[in-house]
Write a protein that holds these residues in place. Sequence first.
Motif, PDB file in Angstrom:
ATOM      1  N   HIS A  81      98.067   5.615 -15.765  1.00  0.00           N
ATOM      2  CA  HIS A  81      97.418   5.376 -14.241  1.00  0.00           C
ATOM      3  C   HIS A  81      97.455   4.237 -14.131  1.00  0.00           C
ATOM      4  O   HIS A  81      96.532   3.581 -13.297  1.00  0.00           O
ATOM      5  N   GLY A  98      94.914  -0.204  -8.442  1.00  0.00           N
ATOM      6  CA  GLY A  98      93.498  -0.383  -8.576  1.00  0.00           C
ATOM      7  C   GLY A  98      92.499  -0.259  -9.429  1.00  0.00           C
ATOM      8  O   GLY A  98      91.172  -0.795  -9.042  1.00  0.00           O
ATOM      9  N   ILE A  99      93.376   0.226 -10.422  1.00  0.00           N
ATOM     10  CA  ILE A  99      91.514   1.056 -11.678  1.00  0.00           C
ATOM     11  C   ILE A  99      91.635  -0.545 -12.423  1.00  0.00           C
ATOM     12  O   ILE A  99      90.529  -0.689 -12.441  1.00  0.00           O
ATOM     13  N   GLY A 100      93.001  -1.307 -12.704  1.00  0.00           N
ATOM     14  CA  GLY A 100      91.780  -2.748 -13.280  1.00  0.00           C
ATOM     15  C   GLY A 100      91.058  -3.291 -12.695  1.00  0.00           C
ATOM     16  O   GLY A 100      90.620  -3.894 -13.372  1.00  0.00           O
ATOM     17  N   THR A 101      91.683  -3.578 -11.295  1.00  0.00           N
ATOM     18  CA  THR A 101      91.202  -4.325 -10.313  1.00  0.00           C
ATOM     19  C   THR A 101      89.617  -3.819 -10.138  1.00  0.00           C
ATOM     20  O   THR A 101      88.885  -4.813 -10.177  1.00  0.00           O
ATOM     21  N   ASP A 103     104.541 -13.218 -16.513  1.00  0.00           N
ATOM     22  CA  ASP A 103     105.060 -11.685 -16.246  1.00  0.00           C
ATOM     23  C   ASP A 103     104.690 -10.060 -16.884  1.00  0.00           C
ATOM     24  O   ASP A 103     104.689  -9.079 -16.437  1.00  0.00           O
ATOM     25  N   ALA A 140      96.287 -13.519 -10.884  1.00  0.00           N
ATOM     26  CA  ALA A 140      96.106 -12.601  -9.916  1.00  0.00           C
ATOM     27  C   ALA A 140      94.732 -12.648  -9.616  1.00  0.00           C
ATOM     28  O   ALA A 140      94.392 -12.448  -8.409  1.00  0.00           O
ATOM     29  N   THR A 177      86.862  -8.095 -21.802  1.00  0.00           N
ATOM     30  CA  THR A 177      88.338  -7.361 -21.646  1.00  0.00           C
ATOM     31  C   THR A 177      88.613  -5.804 -20.492  1.00  0.00           C
ATOM     32  O   THR A 177      87.447  -5.141 -19.815  1.00  0.00           O
ATOM     33  N   VAL A 178      90.217  -5.419 -20.690  1.00  0.00           N
ATOM     34  CA  VAL A 178      90.168  -4.499 -19.118  1.00  0.00           C
ATOM     35  C   VAL A 178      91.272  -3.736 -19.642  1.00  0.00           C
ATOM     36  O   VAL A 178      92.578  -4.610 -19.904  1.00  0.00           O
ATOM     37  N   PRO A 232     102.110  -7.042 -17.843  1.00  0.00           N
ATOM     38  CA  PRO A 232     101.263  -6.577 -16.449  1.00  0.00           C
ATOM     39  C   PRO A 232      99.285  -8.187 -16.980  1.00  0.00           C
ATOM     40  O   PRO A 232      99.388  -8.058 -16.049  1.00  0.00           O
TER      41      PRO A 232
HETATM   42  C1  LIG Z   1      96.563  -6.156 -17.360  1.00  0.00           C
HETATM   43  C2  LIG Z   1      96.275  -3.995 -16.668  1.00  0.00           C
HETATM   44  C3  LIG Z   1      94.584  -3.694 -16.545  1.00  0.00           C
HETATM   45  C4  LIG Z   1      96.612  -4.049 -15.305  1.00  0.00           C
HETATM   46  O1  LIG Z   1      95.692  -2.459 -14.596  1.00  0.00           O
HETATM   47  P1  LIG Z   1      96.105  -1.872 -13.267  1.00  0.00           P
HETATM   48  O2  LIG Z   1      94.918  -0.889 -12.666  1.00  0.00           O
HETATM   49  O3  LIG Z   1      97.582  -1.519 -13.156  1.00  0.00           O
HETATM   50  O4  LIG Z   1      95.504  -3.411 -12.675  1.00  0.00           O
HETATM   51  P2  LIG Z   1      95.536  -3.475 -10.692  1.00  0.00           P
HETATM   52  O5  LIG Z   1      96.784  -1.826  -9.859  1.00  0.00           O
HETATM   53  O6  LIG Z   1      94.394  -3.427 -10.459  1.00  0.00           O
HETATM   54  O7  LIG Z   1      96.492  -4.340 -10.331  1.00  0.00           O
HETATM   55  C5  LIG Z   1      96.356  -5.390 -10.029  1.00  0.00           C
HETATM   56  C6  LIG Z   1      96.917  -6.711  -9.332  1.00  0.00           C
HETATM   57  O8  LIG Z   1      97.522  -7.671 -10.518  1.00  0.00           O
HETATM   58  C7  LIG Z   1      98.945  -7.772 -11.062  1.00  0.00           C
HETATM   59  N1  LIG Z   1      99.446  -7.045 -12.016  1.00  0.00           N
HETATM   60  C8  LIG Z   1      99.114  -5.357 -12.646  1.00  0.00           C
HETATM   61  N2  LIG Z   1      99.764  -4.971 -13.617  1.00  0.00           N
HETATM   62  C9  LIG Z   1     101.183  -5.919 -12.809  1.00  0.00           C
HETATM   63  C10 LIG Z   1     102.417  -6.035 -13.813  1.00  0.00           C
HETATM   64  N3  LIG Z   1     102.987  -4.851 -14.320  1.00  0.00           N
HETATM   65  N4  LIG Z   1     103.408  -7.284 -13.283  1.00  0.00           N
HETATM   66  C11 LIG Z   1     103.089  -7.600 -12.271  1.00  0.00           C
HETATM   67  N5  LIG Z   1     102.283  -7.955 -12.019  1.00  0.00           N
HETATM   68  C12 LIG Z   1     100.545  -7.156 -12.173  1.00  0.00           C
HETATM   69  C13 LIG Z   1      98.946  -7.760  -9.576  1.00  0.00           C
HETATM   70  O9  LIG Z   1      98.778  -8.410  -8.863  1.00  0.00           O
HETATM   71  C14 LIG Z   1      98.811  -6.250  -9.216  1.00  0.00           C
HETATM   72  O10 LIG Z   1      98.302  -6.072  -7.628  1.00  0.00           O
HETATM   73  P3  LIG Z   1      99.474  -5.022  -6.774  1.00  0.00           P
HETATM   74  O11 LIG Z   1      99.617  -4.402  -7.425  1.00  0.00           O
HETATM   75  O12 LIG Z   1      98.674  -5.031  -5.963  1.00  0.00           O
HETATM   76  O13 LIG Z   1     101.016  -5.842  -6.757  1.00  0.00           O
HETATM   77  C15 LIG Z   1      97.167  -3.224 -17.771  1.00  0.00           C
HETATM   78  O14 LIG Z   1      97.984  -2.970 -17.549  1.00  0.00           O
HETATM   79  C16 LIG Z   1      96.260  -2.819 -19.089  1.00  0.00           C
HETATM   80  O15 LIG Z   1      96.140  -2.331 -19.323  1.00  0.00           O
HETATM   81  N6  LIG Z   1      97.174  -3.844 -19.487  1.00  0.00           N
HETATM   82  C17 LIG Z   1      96.775  -3.507 -21.571  1.00  0.00           C
HETATM   83  C18 LIG Z   1      95.865  -5.169 -21.587  1.00  0.00           C
HETATM   84  C19 LIG Z   1      95.484  -6.278 -21.060  1.00  0.00           C
HETATM   85  O16 LIG Z   1      96.554  -6.778 -21.260  1.00  0.00           O
HETATM   86  N7  LIG Z   1      94.671  -6.635 -20.390  1.00  0.00           N
HETATM   87  C20 LIG Z   1      94.312  -7.729 -19.898  1.00  0.00           C
HETATM   88  C21 LIG Z   1      93.524  -8.256 -20.194  1.00  0.00           C
HETATM   89  S1  LIG Z   1      91.876  -8.009 -20.400  1.00  0.00           S
END
Ligand SMILES: CC(C)(COP(=O)(O)OP(=O)(O)OC[C@H]1O[C@@H](n2cnc3c(N)ncnc32)[C@H](O)[C@@H]1OP(=O)(O)O)[C@@H](O)C(=O)NCCC(=O)NCCS
Length: 370
Positions: A109, A113-116, A162, A171, A102-103, A164
């Motif tokens: 925040h 790019g923190i999630g990536t 769509d 992606a 999980t992330v 997040p």
């Molecule tokens: C999913 C999550 C971890 C993303 O974290 P983040 O730090 O915002 O991610 P990043 O900034 O690294 O985003 C990387 C790419 O993911 C995609 N992305 C992230 N959030 C998105 C959104 N709200 N809508 C569409 N695409 C999204 C995009 O392709 C994005 O690249 P871009 O910003 O260049 O367009 C965050 O929204 C979160 O914590 N969500 C709740 C928990 C969850 O669902 N986790 C995912 C499963 S492990």
Amino acid sequence: MSTGTPAWRIVAAPHPTSLHDPTAWAYHGIAELERAAGLADLGHADAAWTAAAVHADVRHQDHVRTVRLVAVAPDGGTPGDVVGAATLWGDLDDNRTWADVTVMVHPRHRRRGIGTALADRIEAEAADDGRRTVLTEVAFGEPAPGDRLLTPPTDTGHAPADHPGVAFALARGYRLEQVERRSVLSVPVEPARLERLAADALEHAPGYRLHTWHDEIPATWLAGFAALETRMSTDVPSGEMDWAEEVWDTGRVRDLVARHHESGDGFVVTAAEHVATGELAAMTMLLFPTDDGESADQEDTIVLQAHRGHRLGMLVKAVNLQALARRRPSTRRVHTGNAAENAHMLAINEALGFRAEGGSATLRLTQAGR
Ligand SMILES: CC(C)(COP(=O)(O)OP(=O)(O)OC[C@H]1O[C@@H](n2cnc3c(N)ncnc32)[C@H](O)[C@@H]1OP(=O)(O)O)[C@@H](O)C(=O)NCCC(=O)NCCS
């Protein structure tokens, strides 16, 4: 990132001996992050991990390897500095090429790019451990009209493209595998209704004797409980995810119980014994923090193949809800998740009064060799 200097770094969460230690900041930070993300994403924090649960999870690694990473402010070291977290769970007994990850990023925040960065690190941990198949679960609320919906290969249920979490995983090359329906039950269920459901089910189940346990599995039933958990690992619909059976023994059941205690959780289990053979034929568990909170989780429910068709699923669930009302009267909500194609379980839940509260998507990444 708009500048070259990241406003955060990724570190392994230190594991403190006690949650009162100064080094426990990361686990407290994960708990705060879980609450903030739950409120933002689902409108409640009922599913948020507590610091005690994280601590217990990392302590108990006999059967599952756990890695916890946090993203923190550069010179951070307090709970409020945790802006993101990632976790890996890898089964050590079976399915050694699979990992669950999980992330999570704090709502304030996101999209930096923190999630990536967290996902890159945690997927690398999985690959380094020989785990090339990575699964992740994304919980979402009821889709709104006009949402773009994806259908998994199981052809049952939908996930919002769509959302997040779903968009993030897609992606990164994950593919949607399965959708679970999440449901919630308002409790207490009217006692007369539960009584009637239990009595109706009991009429179809002559030859079975019920047992209800609070916060423990009695020693004489550990082996029977382990056999049910082993079946649980393969009998629940899992789409095209062909993982191997998880073989449970009595030690693993004891470990589960100890982990719940250390997490600050209590539970009620109702099981059905087949009187003629003494075999444990069915069980269900409800889990809840031992405070006087309002939320509880429906954990595993299973009826062995040979004993299906006797309404044992409804029977143990209805009786266990009665036990919950006595054991923890403050409970107002029970959350559950079921594979969208698990028609029998969904029918039981609907009859009990569960209503839909969205779903959960399982996505799979197949990693190339490193
Ligand atoms: C999913 C999550 C971890 C993303 O974290 P983040 O730090 O915002 O991610 P990043 O900034 O690294 O985003 C990387 C790419 O993911 C995609 N992305 C992230 N959030 C998105 C959104 N709200 N809508 C569409 N695409 C999204 C995009 O392709 C994005 O690249 P871009 O910003 O260049 O367009 C965050 O929204 C979160 O914590 N969500 C709740 C928990 C969850 O669902 N986790 C995912 C499963 S492990």
